[in-house]
Design an enzyme around this catalytic site. Structure first.
Site, short mmCIF file in Angstrom:
data_model
loop_
_atom_site.label_atom_id
_atom_site.label_comp_id
_atom_site.label_asym_id
_atom_site.label_seq_id
_atom_site.Cartn_x
_atom_site.Cartn_y
_atom_site.Cartn_z
N GLU A 60 -50.55 -18.06 -84.82
CA GLU A 60 -51.77 -18.74 -85.21
C GLU A 60 -52.63 -17.78 -86.04
OE1 GLU A 60 -52.12 -21.90 -84.40
OE2 GLU A 60 -50.33 -21.89 -83.17
N HIS A 61 -53.46 -18.33 -86.89
CA HIS A 61 -54.36 -17.52 -87.71
C HIS A 61 -55.80 -17.96 -87.44
CE1 HIS A 61 -51.29 -15.59 -90.18
NE2 HIS A 61 -50.63 -16.73 -90.07
N PRO A 62 -56.72 -17.04 -87.50
CA PRO A 62 -58.12 -17.40 -87.27
C PRO A 62 -58.66 -18.22 -88.44
CG PRO A 62 -57.98 -15.16 -88.07
CD PRO A 62 -56.56 -15.63 -87.86
N TYR A 119 -57.83 -8.92 -89.03
CA TYR A 119 -58.14 -9.61 -87.79
C TYR A 119 -57.36 -9.11 -86.60
CZ TYR A 119 -54.25 -12.94 -88.52
OH TYR A 119 -53.04 -13.53 -88.71
#
Length: 134
Positions: A49-51, A62
């Site tokens: 997942e990515h922010p 991140y």
């Protein structure tokens, strides 16, 4: 026997059941794959997942701030599941026994056994009818 074709990426903490076939280019970052499953070309299972609310989306930045690539919520895929080419199975999703995931689908929620799902996001489009051969 498990068959994994060329150019696949399999993470360190992946369990794959016997008789499962992983087609070319598939990525299985994390999770458990049941027995006798078919994983289509270039499918992605448990991708990171990515922010979306951070200023920077570069992993270089991140990762220092928060561990967004936490693999503590892996997907779990039951036995006899067919996953179509280019399908994406998100982290934390549980896919029941006998499910069919259509090509290009993005599975963001759990799927009940023997359902057929497709689309973005994936939705139920049918139900498998299993005929016992005696």
């Amino acid at each position: 026997m498990v068959q994994i074709n060329k150019n696949c990426e399999i993470g360190e903490k992946v369990l794959i059941g016997k008789g499962t076939y992983v087609n070319r280019g598939a990525v299985i970052a994390c999770g458990e794959i049941g027995k006798y499953c078919s994983i289509g070309y270039y499918a992605i299972i448990g991708g990171h997942e990515h922010p979306i609310n951070e200023r920077y989306t570069s992993p270089h930045y991140y990762k220092k701030v928060t561990n967004y690539n936490d693999l503590n919520n892996p997907p779990i895929i039951g036995d006899d599941v067919w996953i179509g080419a280019h399908a994406i199975i998100k982290q934390g999703v549980v896919i029941g026994k006998g499910v069919i995931v259509g090509a290009g689908a993005v599975v963001t929620h759990n799927v009940e056994p023997y359902h057929i799902v497709a689309g973005i996001p994936a939705k139920k489009i049918g139900q498998r009818v299993i005929i016992d051969e005696k």
